[in-house]
Design a protein around this motif. Structure first.
Motif, PDB file in Angstrom:
ATOM      1  N   SER A   1     -88.477  19.910  43.712  1.00 22.69           N
ATOM      2  CA  SER A   1     -86.920  20.579  44.530  1.00 22.69           C
ATOM      3  C   SER A   1     -85.757  19.414  45.347  1.00 22.69           C
ATOM      4  O   SER A   1     -84.537  19.722  45.835  1.00 22.69           O
ATOM      5  CB  SER A   1     -86.745  22.134  45.490  1.00 22.69           C
ATOM      6  N   ARG A   2     -86.612  19.513  46.535  1.00 22.87           N
ATOM      7  CA  ARG A   2     -85.995  17.802  46.860  1.00 22.87           C
ATOM      8  C   ARG A   2     -85.157  16.642  46.236  1.00 22.87           C
ATOM      9  O   ARG A   2     -84.295  15.915  46.533  1.00 22.87           O
ATOM     10  CB  ARG A   2     -87.327  17.067  47.861  1.00 22.87           C
ATOM     11  N   ILE A   3     -86.751  16.527  45.288  1.00 26.40           N
ATOM     12  CA  ILE A   3     -85.228  16.019  44.373  1.00 26.40           C
ATOM     13  C   ILE A   3     -84.257  16.074  44.073  1.00 26.40           C
ATOM     14  O   ILE A   3     -82.896  15.502  43.735  1.00 26.40           O
ATOM     15  CB  ILE A   3     -86.029  14.805  42.782  1.00 26.40           C
ATOM     16  N   LEU A   4     -84.026  16.957  42.968  1.00 18.99           N
ATOM     17  CA  LEU A   4     -83.087  18.088  42.441  1.00 18.99           C
ATOM     18  C   LEU A   4     -82.163  18.128  43.646  1.00 18.99           C
ATOM     19  O   LEU A   4     -80.306  18.609  42.523  1.00 18.99           O
ATOM     20  CB  LEU A   4     -83.923  19.721  42.456  1.00 18.99           C
TER      21      LEU A   4
ATOM     22  N   ALA B   1     -76.829  17.093  45.212  1.00 18.47           N
ATOM     23  CA  ALA B   1     -75.806  16.547  46.631  1.00 18.47           C
ATOM     24  C   ALA B   1     -74.828  15.100  46.584  1.00 18.47           C
ATOM     25  O   ALA B   1     -74.371  15.196  47.398  1.00 18.47           O
ATOM     26  CB  ALA B   1     -76.624  16.317  48.501  1.00 18.47           C
ATOM     27  N   GLY B   2     -75.321  15.090  45.319  1.00 19.40           N
ATOM     28  CA  GLY B   2     -74.503  13.430  44.816  1.00 19.40           C
ATOM     29  C   GLY B   2     -75.101  12.145  45.056  1.00 19.40           C
ATOM     30  O   GLY B   2     -74.344  11.545  44.856  1.00 19.40           O
ATOM     31  N   GLU B   3     -76.323  12.433  45.289  1.00 22.18           N
ATOM     32  CA  GLU B   3     -77.489  11.120  45.564  1.00 22.18           C
ATOM     33  C   GLU B   3     -77.519  10.894  44.426  1.00 22.18           C
ATOM     34  O   GLU B   3     -78.178  11.468  43.438  1.00 22.18           O
ATOM     35  CB  GLU B   3     -78.460  11.318  46.653  1.00 22.18           C
ATOM     36  N   THR B   4     -77.409   9.336  44.473  1.00 18.25           N
ATOM     37  CA  THR B   4     -78.427   8.161  42.829  1.00 18.25           C
ATOM     38  C   THR B   4     -79.229   8.298  42.975  1.00 18.25           C
ATOM     39  O   THR B   4     -79.825   8.333  43.931  1.00 18.25           O
ATOM     40  CB  THR B   4     -76.945   7.131  43.120  1.00 18.25           C
ATOM     41  N   LYS B   5     -79.713   8.036  41.542  1.00 23.23           N
ATOM     42  CA  LYS B   5     -81.115   8.009  41.328  1.00 23.23           C
ATOM     43  C   LYS B   5     -81.262   6.991  42.186  1.00 23.23           C
ATOM     44  O   LYS B   5     -82.346   6.176  42.694  1.00 23.23           O
ATOM     45  CB  LYS B   5     -81.607   7.599  39.585  1.00 23.23           C
ATOM     46  N   GLU B   6     -80.435   5.881  41.946  1.00 25.92           N
ATOM     47  CA  GLU B   6     -81.097   3.815  42.504  1.00 25.92           C
ATOM     48  C   GLU B   6     -81.278   4.555  44.430  1.00 25.92           C
ATOM     49  O   GLU B   6     -81.696   3.937  44.936  1.00 25.92           O
ATOM     50  CB  GLU B   6     -79.905   2.920  42.414  1.00 25.92           C
ATOM     51  N   ALA B   7     -80.109   5.150  45.458  1.00 25.60           N
ATOM     52  CA  ALA B   7     -80.188   5.842  46.146  1.00 25.60           C
ATOM     53  C   ALA B   7     -82.193   6.298  46.542  1.00 25.60           C
ATOM     54  O   ALA B   7     -82.088   5.925  48.000  1.00 25.60           O
ATOM     55  CB  ALA B   7     -79.217   6.308  46.770  1.00 25.60           C
ATOM     56  N   ILE B   8     -82.063   6.948  45.748  1.00 29.38           N
ATOM     57  CA  ILE B   8     -83.351   8.250  46.285  1.00 29.38           C
ATOM     58  C   ILE B   8     -84.131   6.677  46.327  1.00 29.38           C
ATOM     59  O   ILE B   8     -85.210   6.936  47.010  1.00 29.38           O
ATOM     60  CB  ILE B   8     -83.126   9.465  44.859  1.00 29.38           C
ATOM     61  N   LEU B   9     -84.658   6.060  45.002  1.00 36.49           N
ATOM     62  CA  LEU B   9     -85.604   5.613  44.686  1.00 36.49           C
ATOM     63  C   LEU B   9     -86.028   4.394  45.964  1.00 36.49           C
ATOM     64  O   LEU B   9     -86.924   4.237  46.596  1.00 36.49           O
ATOM     65  CB  LEU B   9     -85.354   4.602  43.334  1.00 36.49           C
ATOM     66  N   LYS B  10     -84.691   4.194  46.855  1.00 35.59           N
ATOM     67  CA  LYS B  10     -84.431   3.115  47.981  1.00 35.59           C
ATOM     68  C   LYS B  10     -84.943   3.814  49.213  1.00 35.59           C
ATOM     69  O   LYS B  10     -85.691   3.522  49.726  1.00 35.59           O
ATOM     70  CB  LYS B  10     -83.263   2.630  47.933  1.00 35.59           C
TER      71      LYS B  10
ATOM     72  N   TYR C   1     -86.927   6.455  49.448  1.00 38.60           N
ATOM     73  CA  TYR C   1     -88.099   6.961  49.116  1.00 38.60           C
ATOM     74  C   TYR C   1     -88.926   6.010  47.972  1.00 38.60           C
ATOM     75  O   TYR C   1     -89.604   6.268  47.289  1.00 38.60           O
ATOM     76  CB  TYR C   1     -88.485   8.373  48.355  1.00 38.60           C
ATOM     77  N   PRO C   2     -89.239   4.756  48.607  1.00 38.18           N
ATOM     78  CA  PRO C   2     -90.094   3.634  47.550  1.00 38.18           C
ATOM     79  C   PRO C   2     -91.061   3.754  46.732  1.00 38.18           C
ATOM     80  O   PRO C   2     -91.833   3.104  46.040  1.00 38.18           O
ATOM     81  CB  PRO C   2     -90.019   1.893  48.520  1.00 38.18           C
ATOM     82  N   TYR C   3     -92.240   4.933  47.304  1.00 40.29           N
ATOM     83  CA  TYR C   3     -92.950   5.523  46.256  1.00 40.29           C
ATOM     84  C   TYR C   3     -92.480   6.485  45.125  1.00 40.29           C
ATOM     85  O   TYR C   3     -93.290   6.387  44.510  1.00 40.29           O
ATOM     86  CB  TYR C   3     -94.481   6.508  47.408  1.00 40.29           C
ATOM     87  N   LEU C   4     -91.445   7.032  45.188  1.00 31.92           N
ATOM     88  CA  LEU C   4     -91.296   7.427  44.199  1.00 31.92           C
ATOM     89  C   LEU C   4     -90.884   6.527  43.035  1.00 31.92           C
ATOM     90  O   LEU C   4     -90.081   5.574  42.924  1.00 31.92           O
ATOM     91  CB  LEU C   4     -89.757   8.551  44.273  1.00 31.92           C
ATOM     92  N   GLU C   5     -90.775   6.508  42.036  1.00 35.63           N
ATOM     93  CA  GLU C   5     -90.767   6.030  40.478  1.00 35.63           C
ATOM     94  C   GLU C   5     -89.654   6.635  39.938  1.00 35.63           C
ATOM     95  O   GLU C   5     -89.355   7.863  39.599  1.00 35.63           O
ATOM     96  CB  GLU C   5     -91.655   5.456  39.583  1.00 35.63           C
ATOM     97  N   PRO C   6     -88.747   6.001  38.813  1.00 41.23           N
ATOM     98  CA  PRO C   6     -87.459   6.354  38.029  1.00 41.23           C
ATOM     99  C   PRO C   6     -88.332   7.669  37.343  1.00 41.23           C
ATOM    100  O   PRO C   6     -87.247   8.400  36.894  1.00 41.23           O
ATOM    101  CB  PRO C   6     -87.132   5.407  37.674  1.00 41.23           C
ATOM    102  N   GLN C   7     -89.433   7.485  36.548  1.00 39.14           N
ATOM    103  CA  GLN C   7     -89.561   8.484  35.465  1.00 39.14           C
ATOM    104  C   GLN C   7     -90.251  10.132  36.515  1.00 39.14           C
ATOM    105  O   GLN C   7     -89.829  11.038  35.955  1.00 39.14           O
ATOM    106  CB  GLN C   7     -90.746   8.078  35.112  1.00 39.14           C
ATOM    107  N   ASP C   8     -90.077   9.940  38.500  1.00 38.57           N
ATOM    108  CA  ASP C   8     -90.712  10.994  38.650  1.00 38.57           C
ATOM    109  C   ASP C   8     -88.982  11.766  38.596  1.00 38.57           C
ATOM    110  O   ASP C   8     -89.319  13.125  38.275  1.00 38.57           O
ATOM    111  CB  ASP C   8     -90.343  10.888  40.111  1.00 38.57           C
ATOM    112  N   ILE C   9     -87.606  11.072  38.514  1.00 40.66           N
ATOM    113  CA  ILE C   9     -86.581  11.967  38.587  1.00 40.66           C
ATOM    114  C   ILE C   9     -86.511  12.723  37.471  1.00 40.66           C
ATOM    115  O   ILE C   9     -86.061  13.787  37.010  1.00 40.66           O
ATOM    116  CB  ILE C   9     -85.964  10.674  39.555  1.00 40.66           C
ATOM    117  N   ASP C  10     -86.925  11.469  36.663  1.00 41.65           N
ATOM    118  CA  ASP C  10     -86.808  11.858  34.794  1.00 41.65           C
ATOM    119  C   ASP C  10     -87.323  13.151  34.954  1.00 41.65           C
ATOM    120  O   ASP C  10     -86.841  13.947  34.459  1.00 41.65           O
ATOM    121  CB  ASP C  10     -86.969  10.942  33.475  1.00 41.65           C
ATOM    122  N   GLU C  11     -88.941  13.292  34.795  1.00 37.58           N
ATOM    123  CA  GLU C  11     -89.141  13.912  34.820  1.00 37.58           C
ATOM    124  C   GLU C  11     -88.597  15.932  35.777  1.00 37.58           C
ATOM    125  O   GLU C  11     -88.744  16.631  35.131  1.00 37.58           O
ATOM    126  CB  GLU C  11     -91.148  14.274  34.852  1.00 37.58           C
ATOM    127  N   SER C  12     -88.577  15.045  37.194  1.00 36.33           N
ATOM    128  CA  SER C  12     -87.817  16.358  37.508  1.00 36.33           C
ATOM    129  C   SER C  12     -86.693  17.166  37.204  1.00 36.33           C
ATOM    130  O   SER C  12     -86.657  17.869  37.251  1.00 36.33           O
ATOM    131  CB  SER C  12     -87.289  15.868  39.321  1.00 36.33           C
TER     132      SER C  12
END
Length: 77
Positions: free
Chosen positions: A31-34, A39-48, A50-61
């Motif tokens: 729910s935090r990723i969503l 709220a308008g955050e980009t995938k790139e901004a979220i990954l920057k 929270y460096p322990y997240l991976e792009p696939q985490d966002i896609d799967e969310s």
């Protein structure tokens, strides 16, 4: 047409975040990723941020949210 998806990056553990769906057992709820995305955050901004997240985490969310939206029936006032 029914699609059964297996979510391999989303875990549910009663000991972690009160059993809310989280990313790979981390204390990072889906729910935090969503919320960040809505709220308008980009995938790139979220990954920057929270460096322990991976792009696939966002896609799967997002895929997880889509599957829930497909199943759930909610009343909108």
């Amino acid at each position: 047409q029914e699609v059964n998806m297996k979510f391999t990056r989303i875990t549910v553990d009663p000991e972690v975040c009160s059993g809310k769906p989280c990313i790979r057992g981390l204390r990072f709820p889906v729910s935090r990723i969503l919320g960040l995305l809505s709220a308008g955050e980009t995938k790139e901004a979220i990954l920057k941020a929270y460096p322990y997240l991976e792009p696939q985490d966002i896609d799967e969310s997002l895929a997880y949210a889509a599957s829930l939206a497909d199943e759930e029936v909610m009343e909108f006032a």
